[in-house]
Scaffold this motif. Structure first.
Motif, mmCIF file in Angstrom:
data_model
loop_
_atom_site.group_PDB
_atom_site.id
_atom_site.type_symbol
_atom_site.label_atom_id
_atom_site.label_comp_id
_atom_site.label_asym_id
_atom_site.label_seq_id
_atom_site.Cartn_x
_atom_site.Cartn_y
_atom_site.Cartn_z
ATOM 1 N N GLN A 1 1.061 -1.074 -0.264
ATOM 2 C CA GLN A 1 -0.055 -0.183 0.283
ATOM 3 C C GLN A 1 0.860 1.064 -0.144
ATOM 4 O OE1 GLN A 1 -3.620 0.005 2.395
ATOM 5 N NE2 GLN A 1 -3.810 1.817 2.936
ATOM 6 N N ILE A 2 0.482 2.358 -0.810
ATOM 7 C CA ILE A 2 1.155 3.496 -1.286
ATOM 8 C C ILE A 2 -0.015 4.453 -0.834
ATOM 9 C CG2 ILE A 2 2.320 5.128 -2.645
ATOM 10 C CD1 ILE A 2 3.631 2.330 -4.153
ATOM 11 N N SER A 3 -0.076 5.420 0.322
ATOM 12 C CA SER A 3 -0.874 6.367 0.993
ATOM 13 C C SER A 3 -0.024 7.202 0.578
ATOM 14 C CB SER A 3 -1.806 6.450 1.357
ATOM 15 O OG SER A 3 -1.942 4.680 1.558
ATOM 16 N N SER A 4 -0.791 8.637 0.811
ATOM 17 C CA SER A 4 -0.723 10.312 1.578
ATOM 18 C C SER A 4 -1.296 11.407 1.132
ATOM 19 C CB SER A 4 0.476 10.331 0.272
ATOM 20 O OG SER A 4 0.419 10.804 -0.847
ATOM 21 N N THR A 5 -1.126 11.661 2.264
ATOM 22 C CA THR A 5 -2.329 12.689 1.403
ATOM 23 C C THR A 5 -0.913 14.650 2.150
ATOM 24 O OG1 THR A 5 -3.442 11.409 3.502
ATOM 25 C CG2 THR A 5 -3.982 13.746 3.369
ATOM 26 N N LEU A 6 -1.824 15.137 1.385
ATOM 27 C CA LEU A 6 -1.448 16.829 1.086
ATOM 28 C C LEU A 6 -2.563 17.797 1.004
ATOM 29 C CD1 LEU A 6 0.837 17.883 0.247
ATOM 30 C CD2 LEU A 6 0.311 17.429 -2.584
ATOM 31 N N THR A 7 -2.949 19.020 2.325
ATOM 32 C CA THR A 7 -3.787 19.913 1.880
ATOM 33 C C THR A 7 -2.886 20.830 0.818
ATOM 34 O OG1 THR A 7 -3.307 19.311 4.080
ATOM 35 C CG2 THR A 7 -4.449 21.632 3.354
ATOM 36 N N ILE A 8 -3.894 21.209 0.106
ATOM 37 C CA ILE A 8 -3.594 22.202 -1.298
ATOM 38 C C ILE A 8 -4.266 23.159 -1.154
ATOM 39 C CG2 ILE A 8 -3.134 22.339 -3.566
ATOM 40 C CD1 ILE A 8 -3.601 19.475 -3.418
ATOM 41 N N ASP A 9 -3.588 24.513 -0.810
ATOM 42 C CA ASP A 9 -4.459 25.988 -0.482
ATOM 43 C C ASP A 9 -5.279 26.325 -1.950
ATOM 44 O OD1 ASP A 9 -3.921 25.967 1.935
ATOM 45 O OD2 ASP A 9 -2.718 26.575 1.192
ATOM 46 N N VAL A 10 -6.026 25.673 -2.108
ATOM 47 C CA VAL A 10 -7.120 25.342 -3.825
ATOM 48 C C VAL A 10 -8.304 25.112 -4.154
ATOM 49 C CG1 VAL A 10 -6.990 25.132 -6.184
ATOM 50 C CG2 VAL A 10 -5.027 25.555 -5.529
ATOM 51 N N PRO A 11 -9.564 25.638 -4.525
ATOM 52 C CA PRO A 11 -10.598 25.337 -3.996
ATOM 53 C C PRO A 11 -10.869 23.378 -4.696
ATOM 54 C CG PRO A 11 -10.324 27.008 -5.195
ATOM 55 C CD PRO A 11 -9.289 26.938 -5.029
ATOM 56 N N VAL A 12 -11.706 22.726 -4.507
ATOM 57 C CA VAL A 12 -11.801 21.452 -5.046
ATOM 58 C C VAL A 12 -11.546 21.268 -5.945
ATOM 59 C CG1 VAL A 12 -14.184 21.014 -4.227
ATOM 60 C CG2 VAL A 12 -12.217 18.637 -4.256
ATOM 61 N N GLU A 13 -12.483 22.175 -7.022
ATOM 62 C CA GLU A 13 -13.121 22.484 -8.244
ATOM 63 C C GLU A 13 -11.301 22.273 -9.506
ATOM 64 O OE1 GLU A 13 -14.420 24.634 -6.157
ATOM 65 O OE2 GLU A 13 -15.798 23.486 -5.628
#
Length: 147
Positions: free
Chosen positions: A2-14
């Motif tokens: 399993q390869i997982s990562s999470t990232l917060t991006i300061d951009v709208p989801v669209e």
């Protein structure tokens, strides 16, 4: 595997969704998946050209399993007799104030999974990490341009 990562991006989801689903633009930002073709309709193929090594590219054909607009894309392969099953998921969550959490997940199961992990695991981990950072970079570029 399993390869997982999470990232917060300061951009709208669209905007992030547009980056993930605009396969024609992949060559502009994605160094791992250098070509991709799909309609994103559930049950249809996704055909990719993936750079496994600097001088080795392979053609990968998978099937779109889930498309929940703006939230989740999942695709993968199912080889007979439990030899190999993969699941690739792009999950987006709007956090408010124009911020998106992007979760990337790749799961490989089956009798051949340990062999694939030994042979290609390090490269797959690097490739998915590059793709994740590319999604963030591209989303920020589009957002800065007002797209």
């Amino acid at each position: 595997m399993q390869i997982s990562s999470t990232l917060t991006i300061d951009v709208p989801v669209e905007v992030v969704w547009r980056v993930v689903t605009d396969v024609d633009a992949y060559p502009e930002w994605n160094t791992f998946t250098i070509r991709c073709r799909t309609t994103w309709e559930v049950g249809t193929p996704i055909v990719m050209k993936v750079r496994l090594l600097p001088r080795l590219t392979i053609r990968q054909r998978e099937t779109v399993r889930v498309n929940e607009h703006g939230q989740l894309i999942e695709y993968g392969i199912d080889l007979p007799m439990g030899l190999l099953r993969s699941s690739r998921r792009h999950m987006l969550t709007a956090l408010g104030a124009g911020t998106t959490r992007y979760d990337s997940e790749f799961v490989l199961e089956g009798r051949l999974a340990p062999l694939v992990d030994r042979m290609l695991g390090a490269r797959l981990r690097q490739g998915f990490a590059d793709m994740t950072s590319g999604i963030s970079r591209r989303a920020n570029e589009l957002h800065a341009l007002g797209n």
